[in-house]
Design an enzyme around this catalytic site. Structure first.
Site, mmCIF file in Angstrom:
data_model
loop_
_atom_site.group_PDB
_atom_site.id
_atom_site.type_symbol
_atom_site.label_atom_id
_atom_site.label_comp_id
_atom_site.label_asym_id
_atom_site.label_seq_id
_atom_site.Cartn_x
_atom_site.Cartn_y
_atom_site.Cartn_z
ATOM 1 N N HIS A 180 31.143 32.762 32.099
ATOM 2 C CA HIS A 180 32.471 32.620 32.703
ATOM 3 C C HIS A 180 33.222 31.543 31.902
ATOM 4 O O HIS A 180 33.082 30.354 32.169
ATOM 5 C CB HIS A 180 32.298 32.207 34.172
ATOM 6 C CG HIS A 180 33.556 32.076 34.963
ATOM 7 N ND1 HIS A 180 33.869 32.906 36.025
ATOM 8 C CD2 HIS A 180 34.598 31.227 34.857
ATOM 9 C CE1 HIS A 180 35.038 32.553 36.540
ATOM 10 N NE2 HIS A 180 35.500 31.526 35.844
ATOM 11 N N ARG A 215 40.942 37.049 42.926
ATOM 12 C CA ARG A 215 40.504 35.881 43.698
ATOM 13 C C ARG A 215 40.711 34.583 42.896
ATOM 14 O O ARG A 215 41.620 33.815 43.171
ATOM 15 C CB ARG A 215 39.023 36.048 44.109
ATOM 16 C CG ARG A 215 38.600 35.205 45.304
ATOM 17 C CD ARG A 215 38.436 33.724 45.063
ATOM 18 N NE ARG A 215 37.478 33.445 43.974
ATOM 19 C CZ ARG A 215 37.301 32.245 43.450
ATOM 20 N NH1 ARG A 215 37.996 31.219 43.876
ATOM 21 N NH2 ARG A 215 36.449 32.074 42.454
ATOM 22 N N ASP A 216 39.919 34.388 41.878
ATOM 23 C CA ASP A 216 39.963 33.145 41.100
ATOM 24 C C ASP A 216 41.348 32.942 40.483
ATOM 25 O O ASP A 216 41.881 31.822 40.450
ATOM 26 C CB ASP A 216 38.877 33.237 40.014
ATOM 27 C CG ASP A 216 38.615 31.915 39.312
ATOM 28 O OD1 ASP A 216 39.392 30.968 39.483
ATOM 29 O OD2 ASP A 216 37.621 31.833 38.572
ATOM 30 N N HIS A 271 36.564 29.617 30.241
ATOM 31 C CA HIS A 271 37.992 29.323 30.346
ATOM 32 C C HIS A 271 38.545 29.146 28.933
ATOM 33 O O HIS A 271 37.843 28.675 28.044
ATOM 34 C CB HIS A 271 38.212 28.056 31.187
ATOM 35 C CG HIS A 271 38.076 28.310 32.661
ATOM 36 N ND1 HIS A 271 38.627 27.510 33.617
ATOM 37 C CD2 HIS A 271 37.449 29.311 33.331
ATOM 38 C CE1 HIS A 271 38.342 27.992 34.820
ATOM 39 N NE2 HIS A 271 37.631 29.077 34.673
ATOM 40 N N ASN A 288 41.049 30.768 33.136
ATOM 41 C CA ASN A 288 40.209 31.938 32.856
ATOM 42 C C ASN A 288 40.629 32.693 31.588
ATOM 43 O O ASN A 288 41.795 32.969 31.375
ATOM 44 C CB ASN A 288 40.326 32.957 34.004
ATOM 45 C CG ASN A 288 39.718 32.440 35.280
ATOM 46 O OD1 ASN A 288 38.570 32.022 35.287
ATOM 47 N ND2 ASN A 288 40.486 32.469 36.371
ATOM 48 N N CYS A 339 44.202 25.516 34.838
ATOM 49 C CA CYS A 339 43.168 24.505 34.676
ATOM 50 C C CYS A 339 43.617 23.256 35.417
ATOM 51 O O CYS A 339 44.546 22.581 34.972
ATOM 52 C CB CYS A 339 42.966 24.196 33.196
ATOM 53 S SG CYS A 339 41.795 22.857 32.914
#
Lengths: 302, 302
Positions: free
Chosen positions: B208, B13-14, B210, B250, B241
């Site tokens: 979470h 998804r992300d 990055h 991520n 990003c």
């Protein structure tokens, strides 16, 4: 504890040595000048090795003279790598004030790299260090394969401690502990440093991490927490990993400075000027940087 | 403390949402299957959003049905992102067992992202969470810009604590704390977690990160040391990003699994099979991975 670290910039030697295309002496000099302008005060300039073996370093004497003639050395230490007595003679002729010598913790690595076991390498090194000490040269010691050897795997802590001890006995003022193949992890780093503290003065230790598996900053942070205050790094992350094609080697100075500044630790480095130095050499090499911080900065400009 | 972490895989998804070329539903399904085969037991499958706004997710219902029909769900949690009541209705029609909702700590970010202040977003979210709780749906909460906002800079800890509290009051079982622009550092991470521990049950928190500035693993290691046991990550490091062109987003599941296995923490993931899943999606996207571990592995094969 002092809220300050010393960075040893290895880009011009360790970094460029990994480049196949020969870089002009003028470009190397300008790169060194930009690095010093950025606030890096310990820069490994070059190495005195056989030009047929390492052509990138064939201009070593010229480059060293150019640095001495054009940069104020009152605030710049300029270690040069010296593999043997012949290299030391060159260093002495040039009035180099500081040399670096190197060995590894593991026999197989040393045999493949310098055709000598660890013990044999210390016999050779002692000839160099004896003479260097006679003429009051400062000596830095590199120890490779501290966290793992490409041929022998994990290296026992006792073996690491033993070789550190031998290097210190040669009179080196500092031992740079190298994660040559970039396989260290923060728990292993903490555990080794605890062992080192039991045996030696920690202020004589530096860490030299490779970012092969992206773990260099985690390892550096753990090292800092355990009291290490000297770190080797390479501007723009120059230098590869001969044991994993296309993988990254030396941790980027750009990344390490960003980490330390973010956690409030002084490096003496101006990040804008460092970015300029890294951009300069990358443009000349026509390469991208493996430094995520460098790339994020470029991306924010875009 | 338990020597074990849970990874929430957000690649499908992300990660894919950030890709401009539309990926076939069959390919997304195969990617999810390979990830589950590798031992990832929480996978964010898709999001139920307007197809004209996010075309990559227009096959959300088909993909979710394909997963339900073909993968044994007894050992797989399949959260789906839901921005509003309309998304929730789709989720309910499909009998989705778990949804994820999202907001941010900062007004400017929320206004630009979802056209609502933080307070307004909570009004909307409460409509979703009230209804979701009525039908016994599990709800995960994402909180963005926890460590810095691209518009407002550093976010105050009090503001973070306040929004975490609001999310928990909506009935989410876990809050995923997002370093949306990848600017966190390990000291900041430790300091925030200490504050969180004073106010909440830490087992309800996930991180979470990055890897925009290459600091994700250092932040993850610091989080683990402070007691966090749930981490979001994206296979192959999929996802960029938006605030730094070409920069990475991520943290890669490949990198996080390597870190944890090296420090002796169980993730339940088979690294060979994960490498296969990452290679599969990279081949389809015709992309290289920003994961240094992935690239080092590839390099060692070469």
């Amino acid at each position: 504890m002092d809220n300050k670290v010393t960075l040893v910039e290895v880009g011009p030697r360790d970094g460029l040595q990994n480049e196949s295309s020969i870089v002009d002496t003028d470009v190397k000099f300008e790169f060194i000048k930009l690095l010093h302008d950025a606030g890096l005060n310990v820069i490994e300039i070059t190495s005195f090795v056989r030009p047929d073996k390492i052509p990138q370093m064939k201009d070593a004497s010229d480059l060293y003279n150019m640095v001495v003639d054009n940069i104020d050395l009152s605030n710049l230490r300029t270690p040069c790598l010296v593999p043997n007595l012949k290299g030391l003679e060159t260093a002495m002729k040039l009035n180099v004030s500081e040399i670096a010598i190197f060995t590894a913790t593991s026999n197989t690595f040393n045999i493949k790299n310098i055709n000598a076991t660890v013990d044999e390498s210390f016999q050779r090194l002692s000839l160099v260090s004896d003479k260097a000490r006679e003429v009051s040269l400062d000596i830095r010691g590199y120890l490779s394969t501290v966290f793992g050897c490409p041929y022998e795997g994990i290296v026992k802590k006792e073996q690491v401690i033993k070789t550190i001890d031998k290097l210190l006995k040669l009179g080196v003022y500092e031992v740079s502990l190298g994660d040559t193949i970039g396989v260290a992890n923060p728990e292993q780093v903490r555990s080794l440093i605890l062992e080192i503290k039991k045996n030696f003065d920690l202020s004589k230790m530096a860490m030299h991490f490779h970012d092969t598996e992206g773990m260099a900053l985690a390892n550096i942070y753990a090292s800092y927490e355990e009291g290490i205050r000297v770190f080797d790094s390479s501007a723009a992350g120059l230098g590869g990993c001969p044991y994993a094609k296309g993988a990254t080697g030396n941790v980027a100075t750009d990344d390490i400075v960003n980490l330390f500044h973010k956690i409030g630790v002084n490096t003496g480095v101006d990040q804008d000027k460092l970015h300029k130095a890294s951009s300069y050499i990358l443009n000349h090499l026509k390469k991208n940087s493996p430094s995520k911080y460098f790339n994020a900065r470029e991306g924010r400009k875009a």
